[in-house]
Write a protein that holds these residues in place. Structure first.
Motif, PDB file in Angstrom:
ATOM      1  N   ILE A 129     -25.129 -35.875  64.898  1.00 44.13           N
ATOM      2  CA  ILE A 129     -25.256 -35.421  66.562  1.00 44.13           C
ATOM      3  C   ILE A 129     -25.695 -36.867  67.311  1.00 44.13           C
ATOM      4  CG2 ILE A 129     -26.864 -34.229  68.179  1.00 44.13           C
ATOM      5  CD1 ILE A 129     -25.235 -32.316  66.398  1.00 44.13           C
ATOM      6  N   ALA A 130     -24.857 -36.796  68.440  1.00 50.53           N
ATOM      7  CA  ALA A 130     -25.175 -37.858  69.416  1.00 50.53           C
ATOM      8  C   ALA A 130     -26.323 -36.958  70.374  1.00 50.53           C
ATOM      9  CB  ALA A 130     -24.275 -38.356  70.378  1.00 50.53           C
ATOM     10  N   PRO A 131     -27.856 -37.266  70.408  1.00 52.24           N
ATOM     11  CA  PRO A 131     -28.517 -36.395  71.106  1.00 52.24           C
ATOM     12  C   PRO A 131     -28.689 -36.873  72.585  1.00 52.24           C
ATOM     13  CG  PRO A 131     -29.702 -38.020  69.627  1.00 52.24           C
ATOM     14  CD  PRO A 131     -28.472 -38.151  69.381  1.00 52.24           C
ATOM     15  N   ASP A 132     -28.414 -37.821  72.788  1.00 54.17           N
ATOM     16  CA  ASP A 132     -28.465 -38.408  74.380  1.00 54.17           C
ATOM     17  C   ASP A 132     -27.136 -38.632  75.229  1.00 54.17           C
ATOM     18  OD1 ASP A 132     -27.347 -40.220  72.547  1.00 54.17           O
ATOM     19  OD2 ASP A 132     -28.838 -41.918  72.876  1.00 54.17           O
ATOM     20  N   GLY A 133     -26.473 -37.373  75.132  1.00 58.95           N
ATOM     21  CA  GLY A 133     -25.357 -37.269  76.043  1.00 58.95           C
ATOM     22  C   GLY A 133     -25.649 -37.039  77.344  1.00 58.95           C
ATOM     23  N   TYR A 134     -24.826 -37.145  78.277  1.00 59.52           N
ATOM     24  CA  TYR A 134     -25.180 -36.830  79.605  1.00 59.52           C
ATOM     25  C   TYR A 134     -25.649 -35.462  79.974  1.00 59.52           C
ATOM     26  CZ  TYR A 134     -25.072 -36.870  84.794  1.00 59.52           C
ATOM     27  OH  TYR A 134     -25.172 -36.799  86.118  1.00 59.52           O
ATOM     28  N   SER A 135     -24.971 -34.476  79.363  1.00 60.34           N
ATOM     29  CA  SER A 135     -25.258 -33.092  79.719  1.00 60.34           C
ATOM     30  C   SER A 135     -25.906 -32.591  78.318  1.00 60.34           C
ATOM     31  CB  SER A 135     -24.095 -32.397  79.841  1.00 60.34           C
ATOM     32  OG  SER A 135     -23.797 -32.716  81.126  1.00 60.34           O
ATOM     33  N   GLY A 136     -26.508 -33.402  77.358  1.00 59.78           N
ATOM     34  CA  GLY A 136     -27.023 -32.853  76.103  1.00 59.78           C
ATOM     35  C   GLY A 136     -26.255 -33.343  74.846  1.00 59.78           C
ATOM     36  N   ALA A 137     -26.590 -32.731  73.849  1.00 61.85           N
ATOM     37  CA  ALA A 137     -26.201 -33.152  72.506  1.00 61.85           C
ATOM     38  C   ALA A 137     -24.562 -33.201  72.448  1.00 61.85           C
ATOM     39  CB  ALA A 137     -26.929 -32.335  71.455  1.00 61.85           C
ATOM     40  N   ILE A 138     -24.243 -34.102  71.726  1.00 54.66           N
ATOM     41  CA  ILE A 138     -22.794 -33.893  71.581  1.00 54.66           C
ATOM     42  C   ILE A 138     -22.436 -34.181  70.024  1.00 54.66           C
ATOM     43  CG2 ILE A 138     -20.606 -35.276  71.616  1.00 54.66           C
ATOM     44  CD1 ILE A 138     -21.936 -36.711  74.136  1.00 54.66           C
ATOM     45  N   THR A 140     -19.368 -33.774  81.408  1.00 59.48           N
ATOM     46  CA  THR A 140     -18.846 -33.489  82.852  1.00 59.48           C
ATOM     47  C   THR A 140     -17.124 -33.402  82.558  1.00 59.48           C
ATOM     48  OG1 THR A 140     -20.821 -34.409  83.926  1.00 59.48           O
ATOM     49  CG2 THR A 140     -18.867 -34.014  85.332  1.00 59.48           C
ATOM     50  N   PRO A 141     -16.624 -32.412  83.180  1.00 61.29           N
ATOM     51  CA  PRO A 141     -15.195 -32.530  83.038  1.00 61.29           C
ATOM     52  C   PRO A 141     -14.611 -33.574  83.915  1.00 61.29           C
ATOM     53  CG  PRO A 141     -15.967 -30.318  83.360  1.00 61.29           C
ATOM     54  CD  PRO A 141     -17.034 -31.201  83.373  1.00 61.29           C
ATOM     55  N   GLY A 142     -13.668 -34.163  83.562  1.00 60.11           N
ATOM     56  CA  GLY A 142     -13.008 -35.349  84.328  1.00 60.11           C
ATOM     57  C   GLY A 142     -13.741 -36.805  84.205  1.00 60.11           C
ATOM     58  N   GLY A 193     -22.273 -55.241  76.226  1.00 55.84           N
ATOM     59  CA  GLY A 193     -21.848 -56.317  75.526  1.00 55.84           C
ATOM     60  C   GLY A 193     -21.097 -55.901  74.371  1.00 55.84           C
ATOM     61  N   GLY A 194     -20.674 -54.870  74.171  1.00 51.54           N
ATOM     62  CA  GLY A 194     -19.887 -54.555  73.152  1.00 51.54           C
ATOM     63  C   GLY A 194     -18.511 -54.529  73.429  1.00 51.54           C
ATOM     64  N   GLU A 195     -17.892 -53.614  72.523  1.00 49.92           N
ATOM     65  CA  GLU A 195     -16.269 -53.683  72.538  1.00 49.92           C
ATOM     66  C   GLU A 195     -15.729 -52.381  72.783  1.00 49.92           C
ATOM     67  OE1 GLU A 195     -14.505 -53.266  68.064  1.00 49.92           O
ATOM     68  OE2 GLU A 195     -15.116 -55.353  68.506  1.00 49.92           O
ATOM     69  N   PHE A 196     -16.454 -51.392  73.010  1.00 48.99           N
ATOM     70  CA  PHE A 196     -15.839 -50.280  73.433  1.00 48.99           C
ATOM     71  C   PHE A 196     -15.958 -49.898  75.044  1.00 48.99           C
ATOM     72  CE2 PHE A 196     -17.124 -49.951  69.092  1.00 48.99           C
ATOM     73  CZ  PHE A 196     -16.235 -49.279  68.462  1.00 48.99           C
ATOM     74  N   ASP A 197     -14.828 -49.389  75.563  1.00 46.60           N
ATOM     75  CA  ASP A 197     -14.419 -49.158  76.986  1.00 46.60           C
ATOM     76  C   ASP A 197     -15.574 -47.937  77.160  1.00 46.60           C
ATOM     77  OD1 ASP A 197     -12.781 -50.964  77.229  1.00 46.60           O
ATOM     78  OD2 ASP A 197     -11.238 -49.467  77.072  1.00 46.60           O
ATOM     79  N   GLN A 198     -16.313 -48.103  78.590  1.00 52.37           N
ATOM     80  CA  GLN A 198     -17.054 -47.147  78.844  1.00 52.37           C
ATOM     81  C   GLN A 198     -15.916 -46.376  79.919  1.00 52.37           C
ATOM     82  OE1 GLN A 198     -18.407 -50.269  79.324  1.00 52.37           O
ATOM     83  NE2 GLN A 198     -17.732 -50.894  81.343  1.00 52.37           N
ATOM     84  N   PHE A 199     -16.605 -45.152  80.548  1.00 55.63           N
ATOM     85  CA  PHE A 199     -15.665 -44.486  81.568  1.00 55.63           C
ATOM     86  C   PHE A 199     -16.278 -44.974  82.941  1.00 55.63           C
ATOM     87  CE2 PHE A 199     -15.974 -41.175  78.168  1.00 55.63           C
ATOM     88  CZ  PHE A 199     -14.856 -42.064  77.153  1.00 55.63           C
ATOM     89  N   THR A 200     -15.013 -44.955  84.109  1.00 55.08           N
ATOM     90  CA  THR A 200     -15.733 -45.307  85.366  1.00 55.08           C
ATOM     91  C   THR A 200     -16.597 -44.159  85.646  1.00 55.08           C
ATOM     92  OG1 THR A 200     -13.366 -46.333  85.649  1.00 55.08           O
ATOM     93  CG2 THR A 200     -14.914 -45.527  87.787  1.00 55.08           C
ATOM     94  N   GLY A 201     -17.732 -44.351  85.938  1.00 60.18           N
ATOM     95  CA  GLY A 201     -18.835 -43.421  86.480  1.00 60.18           C
ATOM     96  C   GLY A 201     -19.450 -42.329  85.589  1.00 60.18           C
ATOM     97  N   ALA A 202     -19.068 -43.005  84.300  1.00 59.05           N
ATOM     98  CA  ALA A 202     -19.744 -42.047  83.166  1.00 59.05           C
ATOM     99  C   ALA A 202     -20.047 -43.051  81.818  1.00 59.05           C
ATOM    100  CB  ALA A 202     -18.686 -40.897  82.832  1.00 59.05           C
ATOM    101  N   THR A 203     -21.029 -43.771  82.003  1.00 61.06           N
ATOM    102  CA  THR A 203     -21.109 -44.740  80.826  1.00 61.06           C
ATOM    103  C   THR A 203     -22.039 -44.287  79.856  1.00 61.06           C
ATOM    104  OG1 THR A 203     -21.100 -46.556  82.358  1.00 61.06           O
ATOM    105  CG2 THR A 203     -22.430 -46.873  80.240  1.00 61.06           C
ATOM    106  N   ILE A 204     -22.858 -43.234  80.084  1.00 60.56           N
ATOM    107  CA  ILE A 204     -23.922 -42.458  79.426  1.00 60.56           C
ATOM    108  C   ILE A 204     -23.085 -41.878  78.237  1.00 60.56           C
ATOM    109  CG2 ILE A 204     -25.557 -40.623  79.097  1.00 60.56           C
ATOM    110  CD1 ILE A 204     -26.451 -41.339  81.824  1.00 60.56           C
ATOM    111  N   THR A 205     -22.186 -41.104  78.469  1.00 60.91           N
ATOM    112  CA  THR A 205     -21.488 -40.295  77.371  1.00 60.91           C
ATOM    113  C   THR A 205     -20.877 -41.168  76.066  1.00 60.91           C
ATOM    114  OG1 THR A 205     -20.957 -38.389  78.678  1.00 60.91           O
ATOM    115  CG2 THR A 205     -19.760 -38.528  76.821  1.00 60.91           C
ATOM    116  N   PRO A 206     -19.982 -42.243  76.755  1.00 57.49           N
ATOM    117  CA  PRO A 206     -19.305 -42.851  75.489  1.00 57.49           C
ATOM    118  C   PRO A 206     -20.468 -43.950  74.865  1.00 57.49           C
ATOM    119  CG  PRO A 206     -18.605 -43.783  77.809  1.00 57.49           C
ATOM    120  CD  PRO A 206     -19.508 -42.656  77.951  1.00 57.49           C
TER     121      PRO A 206
END
Length: 210
Positions: free
Chosen positions: A97-106, A129-131, A166-179
């Motif tokens: 489980i990723a407990p700290d997703g934007y909308s809850g656990a993933i 969040t969709p999109g 500072g890592g090597e994984f892309d974040q999403f525009t407007g949605a960094t918390i999820t990745p």
């Protein structure tokens, strides 16, 4: 008037009983088919995170339960599917489980070989969040494939972060918390496997239904 109320109440009670019986009968008649579909879906997911060419056992039948709040993100026991070839362990697929997703656990599953190299990651359940946050799904983007072939080198591995940190994984525009949450969970599950391989492999196969 009282008699009319009693009559209507009795009619409603009869319909409620009939509806309950119908639902119970439908569930009884379809539970085997539902279980088979769930088994096929699980097998498909497992074969995505551990390539079929890498093992020759039925992964869903090689399941043991593991627990580690820090590494697996939950107090609950989670399934770990041992992959084998010629009866020798070649890898594992561990749910966490990723407990700290934007909308809850993933809920995710991570496939790893015996050297700790990631062979696949898939999202099993999320409410992002969709999109935006749902780009962690293979149906929305290819982002989740960026884990393939990578290995975590200890707790302080600087690469297992999103680029913004500072890592090597892309974040999403407007949605960094999820990745960020998914990268952290994949890292923790990988470290759990590195530190507990012998214990996991030698545990009894004890998942429900096995």
């Amino acid at each position: 008037m009282f008699n009319a109320m009693k009559k209507n109440g009795a009619i409603l009670a009869i319909f409620a009983c009939l509806a309950t019986a119908l639902v119970a009968l439908t569930n009884y008649l379809t539970e085997d088919r539902i279980a088979e579909q769930q088994r096929l879906q699980l097998l498909d997911t497992l074969n995505q995170v551990i390539p079929v060419a890498n093992h020759d056992n039925l992964l869903y039948k090689s399941c043991t339960l593991v627990r580690d709040h820090k590494r697996l993100g939950t107090l609950a026991q989670m399934p770990a599917y041992i992959a084998k070839k010629d009866n020798k362990p070649v890898g594992v697929a561990i749910e966490g489980i990723a407990p700290d997703g934007y909308s809850g656990a993933i809920k995710i599953i991570v496939g790893l070989d015996m050297k700790g190299v990631i062979t696949g990651v898939r999202v099993l359940q999320q409410n992002e969040t969709p999109g935006l946050g749902d780009k962690i799904e293979t149906t929305v983007s290819n982002w989740i494939y960026s884990f393939n072939g990578k290995r975590v080198n200890g707790d302080n591995d600087p690469s297992f972060k999103v680029r913004k940190d500072g890592g090597e994984f892309d974040q999403f525009t407007g949605a960094t918390i999820t990745p960020r949450a998914v990268v952290k969970a994949v890292k923790n599950i990988s470290l759990y496997w590195d530190q507990n391989q012998d214990k996991i492999i030698n545990q009894p196969l004890d998942c429900a239904g096995e």
